[in-house]
Enzyme design. Structure first.
Site, short mmCIF file in Angstrom:
data_model
loop_
_atom_site.label_atom_id
_atom_site.label_comp_id
_atom_site.label_asym_id
_atom_site.label_seq_id
_atom_site.Cartn_x
_atom_site.Cartn_y
_atom_site.Cartn_z
CE1 TYR A 15 -4.01 -2.20 0.82
CE2 TYR A 15 -2.30 -3.44 1.72
CZ TYR A 15 -3.59 -3.22 1.05
OH TYR A 15 -4.46 -4.26 1.23
N GLY A 135 -10.97 -9.47 6.54
CA GLY A 135 -10.88 -8.94 5.09
C GLY A 135 -9.61 -9.56 4.22
CG HIS A 140 -1.72 -8.50 2.09
ND1 HIS A 140 -1.50 -8.34 0.75
CD2 HIS A 140 -2.89 -7.91 2.56
CE1 HIS A 140 -2.45 -7.71 0.19
NE2 HIS A 140 -3.40 -7.12 1.19
NE ARG A 173 -10.22 -11.57 -2.20
CZ ARG A 173 -11.23 -11.27 -2.51
NH1 ARG A 173 -12.31 -11.96 -2.83
NH2 ARG A 173 -11.30 -9.88 -2.69
CE1 TYR A 193 -12.36 -5.24 1.49
CE2 TYR A 193 -12.26 -7.63 0.93
CZ TYR A 193 -11.63 -6.41 1.74
OH TYR A 193 -10.56 -6.75 2.75
#
Length: 301
Positions: A15, A135, A140, A173, A193
């Site tokens: 990010y 989320g 990550h 996910r 989302y």
């Protein structure tokens, strides 16, 4: 909600260019998303008598705000300073209208060294009632060594942050589906989302020696009517309308459901109470394809 990736040992902050943070509110959606997700999360926390919460991947702070306003005591960390910038701004905007924001502690936090973020937040002496990492944030964290050692260390640190009887809520996910079909599940549940400005999400799966090692998602967010400078690309919608989009790319370690469950149980110990939810559903229909698997695991008393 954040998806943190700027950690120690050379893990890059995905990010850092600020692109995702700038359009994050458009990606996650507004009131509809908040109401649906809030109902599920608040119900789950109350079922476990939770009061104190560590939001371990707070991102822009939207979920922390949701929980603060629901009456929980929340402390929030993220390792991306670009995402935290928006959380700090949100706290400043809200503190005049609600005194609960005066006590909201936000700081930089590294999953691999959570105990040493005392210079930005103060952990409760007896631990938290709940740690949340949601989320798809945890995905990550890469697996440099190929043995999940960083993943195990991070989860062990979440475990340390909990008081006896506290719960970890962590998700990922449905990577089993993504690896098999090379695309996100076409589920009616978008869960976190739900933005109506998502133009396209392209899925790529990287395999090494037949093993999936990374999933990359390329996002395109419709920024029509929003001043955005030069950082935009034009796209044509199915109806022929030409729109400007903002693009960003995020990469994830593809956690398989069975392996991730075994990893959690290995750290929390044999007999630890573990519940698996499909998009927050305990008993989805037999033919239901989950977008996200939500794990709830309890630290032994």
């Amino acid at each position: 909600m954040g998806m943190t990736s700027h950690l120690v040992n050379g893990v890059q902050d995905q990010y850092s260019d600020g692109k995702a943070a700038k359009v994050w509110h458009l990606y996650i959606g507004g009131k509809k998303r908040t109401e649906e997700y809030k109902e599920n999360m608040v119900k789950l926390l109350k079922e476990h008598n939770v009061q104190t919460v560590l939001d371990a991947a707070c991102g822009t702070g939207v979920d922390s705000v949701m929980l603060l306003e629901a009456g929980f005591t929340v402390k929030s960390v993220d390792a991306s300073d670009k995402m935290l910038k928006y959380a700090y701004k949100l706290r400043w905007q809200r503190h005049k209208e609600n005194p609960v924001y005066d006590d909201w502690e936000i700081g930089e936090g590294d999953w691999l060294d959570l105990e040493n973020c005392e210079d930005t937040i103060t952990h409760p002496e007896k631990g938290y009632d709940a740690v949340i990492c949601i989320g798809n944030s945890f995905a990550h964290l890469p697996d440099f060594a190929g043995d999940n050692s960083l993943h195990k260390l991070a989860i062990s640190n979440f475990h340390k942050m909990l008081k006896p009887g506290g719960i970890l809520i962590i998700d990922h996910r449905n990577y089993d589906h993504i690896i098999k079909y090379g695309a996100l599940p076409n589920s009616s549940s978008k869960l976190y989302y739900q933005g109506d400005r998502i133009h396209k999400i392209k899925t790529s799966v990287l395999t090494v020696d037949t093993q999936a090692t990374m999933v990359t998602l390329d996002y395109e967010i419709d920024i029509s009517g929003i001043p955005f400078g030069k950082d935009q690309t034009m796209r044509t919608k199915p109806d022929g309308k030409i729109i400007p989009v903002s693009q960003f790319r995020l990469s994830y370690y593809p956690h398989r459901l069975a392996n991730f469950t075994d990893m959690l149980k290995g750290i929390f110990g044999e007999g630890a109470e573990h519940t698996l939810l499909s998009d927050f559903q305990a008993d989805p229909p037999a033919d239901y394809i989950s977008s996200y698997f939500v794990h709830v695991i309890k630290k032994k008393e």
